[in-house]
Design a protein around this motif. Structure first.
Motif, PDB file in Angstrom:
ATOM      1  N   ALA A  36      -7.713 -47.358 -19.710  1.00  0.00           N
ATOM      2  CA  ALA A  36      -7.134 -46.011 -19.766  1.00  0.00           C
ATOM      3  C   ALA A  36      -6.714 -45.696 -21.198  1.00  0.00           C
ATOM      4  O   ALA A  36      -6.300 -46.570 -21.956  1.00  0.00           O
ATOM      5  CB  ALA A  36      -5.932 -45.927 -18.830  1.00  0.00           C
ATOM      6  N   VAL A  37      -6.835 -44.429 -21.555  1.00  0.00           N
ATOM      7  CA  VAL A  37      -6.468 -43.959 -22.889  1.00  0.00           C
ATOM      8  C   VAL A  37      -5.086 -43.326 -22.809  1.00  0.00           C
ATOM      9  O   VAL A  37      -4.793 -42.552 -21.890  1.00  0.00           O
ATOM     10  CB  VAL A  37      -7.505 -42.925 -23.391  1.00  0.00           C
ATOM     11  N   ASP A  38      -4.231 -43.648 -23.770  1.00  0.00           N
ATOM     12  CA  ASP A  38      -2.909 -43.041 -23.837  1.00  0.00           C
ATOM     13  C   ASP A  38      -3.016 -41.674 -24.484  1.00  0.00           C
ATOM     14  O   ASP A  38      -3.575 -41.532 -25.576  1.00  0.00           O
ATOM     15  CB  ASP A  38      -1.954 -43.918 -24.663  1.00  0.00           C
ATOM     16  N   VAL A  39      -2.480 -40.651 -23.797  1.00  0.00           N
ATOM     17  CA  VAL A  39      -2.512 -39.272 -24.298  1.00  0.00           C
ATOM     18  C   VAL A  39      -1.119 -38.679 -24.161  1.00  0.00           C
ATOM     19  O   VAL A  39      -0.473 -38.819 -23.114  1.00  0.00           O
ATOM     20  CB  VAL A  39      -3.532 -38.411 -23.519  1.00  0.00           C
ATOM     21  N   ALA A  40      -0.668 -38.015 -25.214  1.00  0.00           N
ATOM     22  CA  ALA A  40       0.645 -37.376 -25.202  1.00  0.00           C
ATOM     23  C   ALA A  40       0.508 -35.918 -24.796  1.00  0.00           C
ATOM     24  O   ALA A  40      -0.388 -35.206 -25.270  1.00  0.00           O
ATOM     25  CB  ALA A  40       1.287 -37.475 -26.578  1.00  0.00           C
ATOM     26  N   LEU A  41       1.386 -35.487 -23.911  1.00  0.00           N
ATOM     27  CA  LEU A  41       1.453 -34.066 -23.554  1.00  0.00           C
ATOM     28  C   LEU A  41       2.069 -33.300 -24.709  1.00  0.00           C
ATOM     29  O   LEU A  41       2.775 -33.871 -25.550  1.00  0.00           O
ATOM     30  CB  LEU A  41       2.310 -33.880 -22.301  1.00  0.00           C
ATOM     31  N   THR A  42       1.834 -31.995 -24.755  1.00  0.00           N
ATOM     32  CA  THR A  42       2.502 -31.169 -25.755  1.00  0.00           C
ATOM     33  C   THR A  42       3.979 -31.054 -25.379  1.00  0.00           C
ATOM     34  O   THR A  42       4.398 -31.503 -24.319  1.00  0.00           O
ATOM     35  CB  THR A  42       1.872 -29.764 -25.824  1.00  0.00           C
ATOM     36  N   ARG A  43       4.770 -30.412 -26.228  1.00  0.00           N
ATOM     37  CA  ARG A  43       6.212 -30.275 -25.976  1.00  0.00           C
ATOM     38  C   ARG A  43       6.510 -29.545 -24.669  1.00  0.00           C
ATOM     39  O   ARG A  43       7.515 -29.795 -24.021  1.00  0.00           O
ATOM     40  CB  ARG A  43       6.889 -29.561 -27.132  1.00  0.00           C
ATOM     41  N   ASN A  44       5.603 -28.646 -24.258  1.00  0.00           N
ATOM     42  CA  ASN A  44       5.836 -27.902 -23.007  1.00  0.00           C
ATOM     43  C   ASN A  44       5.127 -28.533 -21.799  1.00  0.00           C
ATOM     44  O   ASN A  44       5.029 -27.910 -20.750  1.00  0.00           O
ATOM     45  CB  ASN A  44       5.435 -26.431 -23.169  1.00  0.00           C
ATOM     46  N   GLY A  45       4.609 -29.771 -21.938  1.00  0.00           N
ATOM     47  CA  GLY A  45       4.023 -30.488 -20.809  1.00  0.00           C
ATOM     48  C   GLY A  45       2.567 -30.175 -20.536  1.00  0.00           C
ATOM     49  O   GLY A  45       2.076 -30.419 -19.443  1.00  0.00           O
ATOM     50  N   THR A  46       1.856 -29.656 -21.520  1.00  0.00           N
ATOM     51  CA  THR A  46       0.450 -29.308 -21.362  1.00  0.00           C
ATOM     52  C   THR A  46      -0.449 -30.452 -21.825  1.00  0.00           C
ATOM     53  O   THR A  46      -0.224 -31.039 -22.880  1.00  0.00           O
ATOM     54  CB  THR A  46       0.113 -28.041 -22.188  1.00  0.00           C
ATOM     55  N   LEU A  47      -1.462 -30.753 -21.025  1.00  0.00           N
ATOM     56  CA  LEU A  47      -2.490 -31.708 -21.430  1.00  0.00           C
ATOM     57  C   LEU A  47      -3.575 -30.921 -22.144  1.00  0.00           C
ATOM     58  O   LEU A  47      -4.118 -29.958 -21.600  1.00  0.00           O
ATOM     59  CB  LEU A  47      -3.092 -32.417 -20.210  1.00  0.00           C
ATOM     60  N   GLN A  48      -3.874 -31.326 -23.363  1.00  0.00           N
ATOM     61  CA  GLN A  48      -4.945 -30.686 -24.123  1.00  0.00           C
ATOM     62  C   GLN A  48      -6.078 -31.676 -24.316  1.00  0.00           C
ATOM     63  O   GLN A  48      -5.850 -32.868 -24.520  1.00  0.00           O
ATOM     64  CB  GLN A  48      -4.438 -30.241 -25.496  1.00  0.00           C
ATOM     65  N   GLY A  49      -7.292 -31.167 -24.272  1.00  0.00           N
ATOM     66  CA  GLY A  49      -8.449 -32.018 -24.472  1.00  0.00           C
ATOM     67  C   GLY A  49      -9.647 -31.209 -24.895  1.00  0.00           C
ATOM     68  O   GLY A  49      -9.577 -29.990 -25.041  1.00  0.00           O
ATOM     69  N   GLN A  50     -10.752 -31.901 -25.088  1.00  0.00           N
ATOM     70  CA  GLN A  50     -11.991 -31.235 -25.468  1.00  0.00           C
ATOM     71  C   GLN A  50     -13.149 -31.923 -24.755  1.00  0.00           C
ATOM     72  O   GLN A  50     -13.185 -33.147 -24.645  1.00  0.00           O
ATOM     73  CB  GLN A  50     -12.201 -31.278 -26.975  1.00  0.00           C
TER      74      GLN A  50
END
Length: 175
Positions: A36-50
């Motif tokens: 699994a890859v560790d990903v940080a949410l934005t400050r408002n709890g949004t998952l961003q990706g591409q």
């Protein structure tokens, strides 16, 4: 007692046989699980990706789903640059799925994320193999197998012959 004398020859024969049996390499996608890859949410709890193809080109207008325990938690469409945003998500382990590809993610809050956590969850789609450029095998695999077999057979014959010679010397009596 007789089988104990033959034990080294039996072991050698089994080792040679193990080298002769064809081995099928595992493909990276089918046999080896990716961590699994560790990903940080934005400050408002949004998952961003591409979402990109195997050449790194963004894929626009594609559906991206986030699953947890086999159930869809959220869905969205990619923008013209392949970027997707899903909000709000809680920290946890998720699976991002798009275009038949999936990736396990460990989602962290912005403040609790480890230093190695990524700001974007990038998912690469497509089945195009990625290979090194300019590499050629020096010998075809069949030739390496044939040469190895011949070498092992020669060593085995040599060892078997030397053992028989020792036995003959031991049994020979003086006149």
């Amino acid at each position: 007692m007789r089988w104990q004398q033959r034990l080294p020859q039996i072991a050698f024969a089994l080792a040679c046989l193990g080298m002769l049996i064809p081995h099928t390499p595992a493909s990276a996608g089918s046999m080896m699980a990716r961590p699994a890859v560790d990903v940080a949410l934005t400050r408002n709890g949004t998952l961003q990706g591409q979402l990109v193809d195997s050449q790194g080109r963004p894929l626009a207008g594609r559906t991206v789903a986030v699953r947890q325990s086999g159930r869809d938690v959220a869905r969205t469409m990619t923008a013209s640059d392949g970027v997707y945003r899903l909000a709000p998500l809680s920290p946890g382990v998720y699976e991002v799925v798009a275009e038949g590809q999936s990736r396990s993610l460990r989602i962290w809050t912005h403040h609790a994320a480890p230093p190695t956590a990524r700001p974007l969850a990038i998912l690469v789609t497509g089945n195009d193999p990625i290979r090194a450029q300019g590499y050629e095998e020096p010998f075809p695999p069949w030739l390496v197998t044939l040469g190895g077999t011949a070498a092992l057979a020669g060593i085995g014959i040599g060892l078997a012959g030397s053992h028989d010679l020792e036995t003959k010397v031991k049994t020979t009596t003086s006149p």
